[in-house]
Design an enzyme around this catalytic site. Structure first.
Site, short mmCIF file in Angstrom:
data_model
loop_
_atom_site.label_atom_id
_atom_site.label_comp_id
_atom_site.label_asym_id
_atom_site.label_seq_id
_atom_site.Cartn_x
_atom_site.Cartn_y
_atom_site.Cartn_z
N HIS A 411 71.70 29.63 12.78
CA HIS A 411 71.10 30.57 13.06
C HIS A 411 72.11 29.91 14.74
CE1 HIS A 411 70.13 26.09 14.39
NE2 HIS A 411 70.18 26.74 15.98
N ASP A 413 72.92 30.09 19.17
CA ASP A 413 72.01 29.63 20.54
C ASP A 413 71.81 30.71 21.41
OD1 ASP A 413 71.49 27.22 19.56
OD2 ASP A 413 72.38 26.19 20.43
N HIS A 463 75.17 27.26 13.20
CA HIS A 463 75.30 26.22 12.85
C HIS A 463 73.58 25.75 12.33
CE1 HIS A 463 73.84 26.20 17.82
NE2 HIS A 463 72.46 25.30 16.79
N ARG A 473 61.87 13.14 14.73
CA ARG A 473 63.45 12.50 15.12
C ARG A 473 63.02 13.10 16.03
NH1 ARG A 473 68.49 16.88 13.76
NH2 ARG A 473 69.67 16.15 15.74
#
Length: 482
Positions: A411, A413, A463, A473
């Site tokens: 995607h 940002d 990314h 995480r």
């Protein structure tokens, strides 16, 4: 008249001059160099928690770091504040046994300020072995671990180390009194606070942090009710009594000792309330939460480029990362990870994650200040000619788990640049994870806890979030300048 004579005594005959500084500060000392630890004077430290106060855990860490044999220290802790019972308890559970003796008086005793301070002084007075009484308010930030030794060596009946508020003229002493016994500014006050005149000064009023000789408490100040007065607060009443007994009080600014916290606007509604202190106590917030190597980014170029135009640098301490994760888990309202999201404009999220937004825990103002103070300078250094006010409508903590949401599809940002801050440690807290930039086929597979990745959001830096295969995480993300 008597007070003015005391003030003049700081200067005549040639006690202090601009040329020589203090000429008598090293006279009549009680040196502790060469004294065996077992022979150090026994000190009772009186600790007073009167109101909700930030960074109490840090206060106890500093107390622990005082360079003084713990076997020669007794503690008297008065805590008026239920909110801090857990902090006192956890400190004593781990370290209480290191001290010669510990006495705690809690909120249930319902003592007022004067009563609690009278009680602390009396514990020393009744103890035949108590050579000094060191009174410390919990809002004191005691940065100098040698403070206690320095004060004892000065060998005065009552002495306070100078502490102030960063950038302000407030301090823990008055240089003079008005006719009705309140504050008046002495001619040398500003010079003493700002360190242009350095020495040991006879003053009419001290507060927050001071050392009293046990022998003085047992003789001239044997009166049980030192801190009580019909019309003065406890500290003023104490100093009034001391002056009336003809006992001198001194302040020393011969060393840097620390500062005092602001306790204004301290909310106790969160799990880690200190996170919200970036405006009220910025210096303490920075020491607690900004990575110790942050300053080296600019100074020593401590910044890595793991992929083209992607910058990687240390920004947050372990404690900061832990507090942010714990705060989010404590809030607990993680999004469902679907495209429909009422929290954002338009209500549709193209690339959904399981997350909590900073504004859901009322942290957006503080987070914006963090971006402005600590991220903007690095952005401007690494992307020359670009200036940012760090406008950011999307700031959030993401949680990745193998059985919940393990990864994020490729995607862009909605940002000019993105901050991606690792909040926990690979291999210790989770397995897998990381970030891959497709155009460069370049991955960062072992993000370091407390380090941030900064990269352009659109066009070149398509990314994906690599799969988390075990554990949980956490990352904090900001889309800056959408």
């Amino acid at each position: 008249f008597q007070l003015h004579l005391n003030y003049l005594g700081n200067y005549i005959p040639r006690v202090w001059t601009f040329e020589t500084g203090c000429t008598v500060c090293d006279e009549d000392q009680r040196p502790l160099t060469g004294v065996k630890e077992a022979d150090y004077p026994l000190v009772l430290i009186g600790i007073f928690i009167q109101q909700p106060t930030p960074f109490v855990t840090v206060f106890f860490e500093r107390l622990l770091n005082l360079k003084y044999p713990k076997d020669r220290l007794k503690l008297f802790i008065y805590n008026h504040e239920p909110h801090h019972e857990k902090h006192v308890k956890s400190f004593l559970e781990v370290h209480g046994s290191e001290y010669r003796a510990v006495k705690v008086v809690g909120p249930e005793e319902e003592l007022d300020t004067a009563q609690s301070r009278n009680l602390g002084a009396d514990v020393c007075r009744q103890d035949v072995d108590c050579e000094y009484y060191f009174s410390v308010d919990v809002e004191v930030v005691l940065k100098n671990p040698n403070t206690l030794t320095i004060l004892i060596e000065q060998n005065k009946p009552i002495i306070a180390p100078l502490i102030g508020r960063p950038g302000k003229l407030w301090s823990n002493f008055w240089g003079a009194l008005s006719a009705d016994g309140y504050y008046a500014r002495s001619e040398d006050y500003v010079d003493i606070v700002q360190g242009r005149r350095v020495g040991v000064w006879n003053v009419p009023y001290i507060t927050s942090l001071y050392l009293i000789k046990g022998s003085v408490l047992k003789t001239e100040l044997s009166e049980k009710d030192l801190f009580n007065s019909a019309n003065l607060d406890a500290d003023m009443a104490f100093c009034h009594t001391v002056r009336n007994q003809g006992v001198f009080m001194y302040i020393t600014n011969r060393h840097q000792f620390g500062r005092i916290l602001s306790t204004e606007n301290y909310q106790t509604s969160h799990l880690h309330n200190d996170l919200w202190q970036i405006f009220e106590n910025p210096m303490d917030w920075e020491e607690r939460y900004i990575h110790e190597n942050y300053s080296r980014i600019m100074k020593d170029n401590l910044i890595e480029t793991p992929c083209p135009d992607v910058y990687w640098f240390p920004i947050m301490t372990d404690v900061g990362c832990n507090h942010l994760v714990e705060e989010m888990e404590n809030f607990g309202q993680w999004s469902g990870g679907s495209n429909s999201d009422t929290r954002i404009q338009g209500g549709y999220e193209n690339v959904p994650t399981i997350d909590i937004h900073m504004n859901q825990i009322n942290y957006e103002k503080e987070w914006h200040q963090f971006l402005l103070e600590y991220i903007a300078p690095i952005t401007e250094k690494m992307y020359p000619g670009y200036y940012t006010k760090c406008t950011s409508y999307l700031n959030f903590v993401v949680r990745y788990k193998p059985d919940e949401q393990p990864l994020l599809a490729p995607h862009h940002d909605a940002s000019t640049f993105t901050i991606n801050l690792a909040l926990n440690s690979k291999d210790t807290d989770y397995q897998g994870g990381g970030c891959r930039f497709l155009r460069y086929d370049c991955s960062i597979q072992a993000p370091r806890k407390g380090w941030a990745l900064m990269h352009p959001g659109r066009l070149t830096h398509y990314h994906e979030g690599l799969p988390t295969t075990g554990g949980t995480r956490y990352i904090a993300v900001s889309f800056v300048d959408p």
